[in-house]
Motif scaffolding. Structure first.
Motif, PDB file in Angstrom:
ATOM      1  N   MET A  72      78.473  62.461  68.869  1.00 47.63           N
ATOM      2  CA  MET A  72      78.056  61.238  69.540  1.00 47.63           C
ATOM      3  C   MET A  72      76.804  60.667  68.880  1.00 47.63           C
ATOM      4  O   MET A  72      76.663  59.447  68.716  1.00 47.63           O
ATOM      5  CB  MET A  72      77.794  61.523  71.027  1.00 47.63           C
ATOM      6  CG  MET A  72      79.017  62.041  71.785  1.00 47.63           C
ATOM      7  SD  MET A  72      78.589  62.699  73.435  1.00 47.63           S
ATOM      8  CE  MET A  72      77.889  61.244  74.195  1.00 47.63           C
ATOM      9  N   VAL A  73      75.926  61.560  68.456  1.00 46.31           N
ATOM     10  CA  VAL A  73      74.682  61.126  67.801  1.00 46.31           C
ATOM     11  C   VAL A  73      74.972  60.554  66.419  1.00 46.31           C
ATOM     12  O   VAL A  73      74.496  59.466  66.058  1.00 46.31           O
ATOM     13  CB  VAL A  73      73.696  62.304  67.714  1.00 46.31           C
ATOM     14  CG1 VAL A  73      72.434  61.885  66.963  1.00 46.31           C
ATOM     15  CG2 VAL A  73      73.356  62.815  69.103  1.00 46.31           C
ATOM     16  N   PHE A  78      75.497  56.130  62.546  1.00 42.13           N
ATOM     17  CA  PHE A  78      76.342  55.484  61.537  1.00 42.13           C
ATOM     18  C   PHE A  78      76.490  53.991  61.856  1.00 42.13           C
ATOM     19  O   PHE A  78      76.377  53.139  60.968  1.00 42.13           O
ATOM     20  CB  PHE A  78      77.715  56.157  61.497  1.00 42.13           C
ATOM     21  CG  PHE A  78      78.619  55.659  60.408  1.00 42.13           C
ATOM     22  CD1 PHE A  78      78.700  56.316  59.192  1.00 42.13           C
ATOM     23  CD2 PHE A  78      79.392  54.516  60.598  1.00 42.13           C
ATOM     24  CE1 PHE A  78      79.527  55.850  58.186  1.00 42.13           C
ATOM     25  CE2 PHE A  78      80.224  54.041  59.600  1.00 42.13           C
ATOM     26  CZ  PHE A  78      80.295  54.708  58.392  1.00 42.13           C
ATOM     27  N   GLU A  79      76.762  53.666  63.113  1.00 49.48           N
ATOM     28  CA  GLU A  79      76.943  52.269  63.500  1.00 49.48           C
ATOM     29  C   GLU A  79      75.664  51.464  63.307  1.00 49.48           C
ATOM     30  O   GLU A  79      75.695  50.333  62.826  1.00 49.48           O
ATOM     31  CB  GLU A  79      77.390  52.176  64.966  1.00 49.48           C
ATOM     32  CG  GLU A  79      78.855  52.533  65.192  1.00 49.48           C
ATOM     33  CD  GLU A  79      79.290  52.209  66.606  1.00 49.48           C
ATOM     34  OE1 GLU A  79      78.458  52.360  67.534  1.00 49.48           O
ATOM     35  OE2 GLU A  79      80.452  51.786  66.789  1.00 49.48           O
ATOM     36  N   LEU A  80      74.521  52.047  63.679  1.00 50.57           N
ATOM     37  CA  LEU A  80      73.258  51.316  63.604  1.00 50.57           C
ATOM     38  C   LEU A  80      72.802  51.107  62.166  1.00 50.57           C
ATOM     39  O   LEU A  80      72.253  50.054  61.827  1.00 50.57           O
ATOM     40  CB  LEU A  80      72.181  52.055  64.401  1.00 50.57           C
ATOM     41  CG  LEU A  80      70.827  51.341  64.533  1.00 50.57           C
ATOM     42  CD1 LEU A  80      70.993  50.023  65.275  1.00 50.57           C
ATOM     43  CD2 LEU A  80      69.811  52.226  65.245  1.00 50.57           C
ATOM     44  N   SER A  81      73.016  52.091  61.321  1.00 50.42           N
ATOM     45  CA  SER A  81      72.527  52.007  59.937  1.00 50.42           C
ATOM     46  C   SER A  81      73.589  51.533  58.954  1.00 50.42           C
ATOM     47  O   SER A  81      73.323  51.453  57.757  1.00 50.42           O
ATOM     48  CB  SER A  81      72.014  53.379  59.483  1.00 50.42           C
ATOM     49  OG  SER A  81      73.082  54.311  59.383  1.00 50.42           O
ATOM     50  N   LEU A  85      72.566  56.100  56.560  1.00 48.86           N
ATOM     51  CA  LEU A  85      71.650  57.190  56.910  1.00 48.86           C
ATOM     52  C   LEU A  85      72.457  58.427  57.267  1.00 48.86           C
ATOM     53  O   LEU A  85      73.299  58.405  58.166  1.00 48.86           O
ATOM     54  CB  LEU A  85      70.761  56.776  58.094  1.00 48.86           C
ATOM     55  CG  LEU A  85      69.807  57.861  58.624  1.00 48.86           C
ATOM     56  CD1 LEU A  85      68.845  58.302  57.531  1.00 48.86           C
ATOM     57  CD2 LEU A  85      69.047  57.353  59.851  1.00 48.86           C
ATOM     58  N   THR A  86      72.193  59.518  56.547  1.00 49.52           N
ATOM     59  CA  THR A  86      72.855  60.793  56.808  1.00 49.52           C
ATOM     60  C   THR A  86      71.847  61.747  57.434  1.00 49.52           C
ATOM     61  O   THR A  86      70.773  61.985  56.858  1.00 49.52           O
ATOM     62  CB  THR A  86      73.403  61.393  55.498  1.00 49.52           C
ATOM     63  OG1 THR A  86      74.327  60.477  54.915  1.00 49.52           O
ATOM     64  CG2 THR A  86      74.109  62.711  55.764  1.00 49.52           C
ATOM     65  N   VAL A  87      72.174  62.285  58.592  1.00 49.74           N
ATOM     66  CA  VAL A  87      71.269  63.201  59.292  1.00 49.74           C
ATOM     67  C   VAL A  87      71.984  64.525  59.538  1.00 49.74           C
ATOM     68  O   VAL A  87      73.211  64.622  59.423  1.00 49.74           O
ATOM     69  CB  VAL A  87      70.800  62.598  60.639  1.00 49.74           C
ATOM     70  CG1 VAL A  87      70.024  61.307  60.418  1.00 49.74           C
ATOM     71  CG2 VAL A  87      71.985  62.371  61.576  1.00 49.74           C
ATOM     72  N   ASN A  88      71.202  65.529  59.893  1.00 44.20           N
ATOM     73  CA  ASN A  88      71.737  66.842  60.238  1.00 44.20           C
ATOM     74  C   ASN A  88      71.405  67.099  61.710  1.00 44.20           C
ATOM     75  O   ASN A  88      70.236  67.135  62.096  1.00 44.20           O
ATOM     76  CB  ASN A  88      71.121  67.911  59.339  1.00 44.20           C
ATOM     77  CG  ASN A  88      71.749  69.276  59.559  1.00 44.20           C
ATOM     78  OD1 ASN A  88      72.751  69.398  60.265  1.00 44.20           O
ATOM     79  ND2 ASN A  88      71.145  70.302  58.975  1.00 44.20           N
TER      80      ASN A  88
END
Length: 656
Positions: A72-73, A78-81, A85-88
């Motif tokens: 969900m996060v 993904f939608e906002l950026s 932006l790739t996060v862990n």
């Protein structure tokens, strides 16, 4: 990027305090709000977002962030950026049973804006709006130099570090212990009181788990096609460190590669469909200079007649297919490029493209073809065949002249393919301003490689007779501009061929007189002359305007009156052999010239809106490769624009 001291959850479960690199959010935060904080932190210094810290004093059953699923996060971020932006995202269970959600956010290499164009950043206490001018310096950040907040030495594979050391035997740091070796290369940096790997280190020596967690976009997809159709018969997806990627890709390509031996004197040259030095350089360029902020993989398509490498991210600013040979090198990922250069894998001076051009031209092939799109670039290495005579000629000339520069190879290759070219066309092929070509062309004239043809605005360059004979080429058909500028009389065709001494005995007979075909007949270009009676070849030799101007004028006058022409006697020695060789040289005047084919292609595009390979083949009676070369040249000259891919789907329209 170096983070402040406590920038991640410690092994003992101690949480970092809220500040410039850490954001504490309540347990009931929505995924959309969490995404805004993550993007704001990425636009600042990067760091960690912790969810659920506010309820640590409650009973264990009531302090669990497990309901907020990582997908969900990542979906909201993904939608906002826009997927940039790739996060862990991970859940961490602390001593006592409480569970928090940790989002590890890297620093963005450039400003991340929301879909509505707004830009926000974390100032250490709040999300604040940022103007483009204030955020501009962030765009110059090196993405491969970023240190993921949750990265550790466990993300590096010792066997891949050993592979790096083996590659860098000549590097000054190769005799250092592993950690010092990696620090010397800039792959390990102090962060949070410990040594942490950069993204460049993970790209070069990371474990499979680390690659999936931090740079899943570093994947390479290999496809093999049995024909030129879009359907593939084999696919393999590779997510490995860069040195291991190169090794496996070379195995896949070589398994389907073929070579042809070319004998040059006592030596043999092996000309491969895909030269390993060329495709290795192309793959290294793709992996070194791709845009790792994009979530796309590199795609390698192996066709029977070409190798295509599709790379995320366009060419660096200012570089185009038309200036890539001359433009100052630009490195999109400086740390990664610098490490590969120190290991000896890539050229520090940025001559990788020059190397590909030189090797392909020396092997009688066409140069690499770059096609750019707004967010990607495709490199095609074509191998539909090669010119064996050109390979032999270059090998012999190399010994004679000690070296053949890339510029000389470009001119020779173009004239061998096209027959003739104007100075403007040669300047475009050389990617030089036209006023910088005369010195090179004069030098090639001095070495008897090329010669001018025509006068005034119709001047073009062709290969000399000696070079054409070495390449097995016939004399090119004069273009319309040359015929207008320098009208010439047709060369009489000998009735009997005169062989040089020692090749084979000449028949003991006298050829009768014959009449040449009229202007416009097959075999002679139309230059407006009358039929001419010519004496047998044994009794004559053709003169030229340069060698015998008086005789030529007399011949032209006699031809204008329809009289037989008495040729001067054949000189003895080398001149006699040259004259006989010129008399024997066949002339191929069937079909349209290269300039006429170009004009027909442009006319078809203008009349029909677009032209395809099959249209040009049918109009000019060409092979698929001949039509493709003409259309590709018109694209490179900026006259046509290519639409679609492949030989079936591709079409070309006029560039407005």
């Amino acid at each position: 990027m170096t983070l402040d001291a406590a920038d991640a959850i410690s092994p003992l479960g101690v949480l970092p305090l809220a500040g410039p690199t850490c954001i504490h959010l309540p347990l009931n935060v929505s995924p959309q709000d969490l995404a805004r904080y993550a993007v704001g932190l990425a636009n600042a210094r990067g760091g960690t977002v912790l969810v659920g810290v506010d309820v640590l004093d409650l009973p264990a059953a009531e302090r669990d962030a497990g309901e907020l699923h990582p997908l969900m996060v990542t979906h909201a971020i993904f939608e906002l950026s826009g997927g940039r932006l790739t996060v862990n995202v991970q859940h961490h269970r602390l001593p006592g049973g409480a569970r928090v959600l940790a989002v590890f956010v890297p620093q963005a290499p450039y400003v991340l804006a929301a879909p509505d164009g707004s830009v926000i950043a974390w100032d250490g206490a709040h999300l604040v709006p940022v103007t483009p001018s204030e955020a501009e310096p962030v765009a110059d950040q090196d993405f491969t130099a970023v240190v993921p907040p949750d990265a550790s030495l466990a993300d590096l594979d010792p066997s891949e570090v050993a592979r790096l050391r083996a590659l860098g035997r000549r590097a000054s740091a190769s005799n250092l212990p592993d950690l010092d070796f990696l620090q010397e290369l800039g792959l390990l940096v102090p962060s949070g009181g410990a040594l942490r790997p950069t993204l460049a280190a993970i790209l070069l020596a990371g474990t499979p788990a680390a690659l999936r967690a931090h740079v899943p976009q570093s994947e390479v997809c290999f496809y093999h096609h049995q024909n030129s159709d879009v359907e593939f018969q084999f696919r393999e997806d590779l997510l490995r460190p860069i040195p291991a990627l190169l090794t496996r890709l070379a195995e896949l390509i070589q398994a389907r590669n073929r070579f042809t031996p070319v004998q040059v004197g006592l030596f043999r040259i092996e000309v491969w469909d895909q030269d390993e030095a060329v495709y290795r350089e192309a793959l290294l360029n793709a992996l070194t200079h791709r845009d790792y902020t994009l979530r796309d993989a590199v795609h390698v398509h192996h066709f029977p007649d070409r190798l295509e490498i599709m790379n995320p991210g366009g060419l660096p600013g200012g570089i185009t297919p038309g200036n890539i040979l001359r433009h100052q090198p630009k490195r999109r990922n400086p740390l990664l490029a610098e490490v590969l250069a120190r290991l000896g894998l890539v050229e520090r001076a940025g001559v990788g493209v020059d190397k590909m051009y030189s090797l392909m031209l020396r092997h009688g092939k066409e140069p690499p073809e770059f096609t750019t799109y707004p967010d990607s670039v495709t490199l095609a290495l074509h191998s539909p065949g090669f010119d064996a005579e050109f390979v032999r000629f270059v090998a012999r000339k190399q010994e004679e002249m000690q070296t053949l520069s890339l510029d000389v190879l470009i001119v020779l290759s173009l004239l061998a393919r096209e027959g003739e070219a104007t100075r403007a066309a040669l300047a475009r092929a050389l990617q030089l301003p036209e006023d910088r070509t005369p010195r090179l062309l004069r030098g090639m004239e001095d070495h008897a490689l090329i010669v001018k043809a025509g006068v005034g605005r119709g001047i073009a360059y062709i290969l000399t007779d000696e070079v054409r004979r070495a390449l097995g080429r016939e004399r090119p058909i004069p273009s319309a501009a040359q015929q207008t500028a320098t009208p010439q009389t047709p060369e009489p065709q000998p009735a009997a061929q005169v062989e040089p001494p020692g090749e084979r005995p000449r028949p003991e007979w006298t050829a009768p007189e014959r009449t040449l075909p009229e202007s416009g007949s097959p075999g002679l270009p139309e230059v407006g002359v009358q039929p001419v009676k010519v004496r047998p070849a044994a009794d004559r030799v053709e003169g030229t305007q340069t060698d015998q101007p008086a005789a030529t004028q007399a011949q032209a006058q006699a031809q204008g009156q329809g009289q037989a022409v008495e040729q001067p006697p054949v000189p003895a020695g080398p001149s006699r052999r040259k004259a006989r060789s010129a008399a024997r040289e066949p002339r191929d005047t069937s079909g349209p010239s290269a300039a006429e084919i170009r004009a027909i292609a442009l006319a078809l595009a203008r009349e029909r809106g677009r032209v395809r390979n099959v249209d040009l083949r049918e109009a000019c009676d060409l092979s698929t490769q001949q039509a493709w070369r003409t259309l590709r040249r018109l694209v490179q000259d900026g006259l046509l624009r290519k639409l679609g891919t492949g030989t079936r789907d591709a079409a070309y329209e006029l560039r407005h």
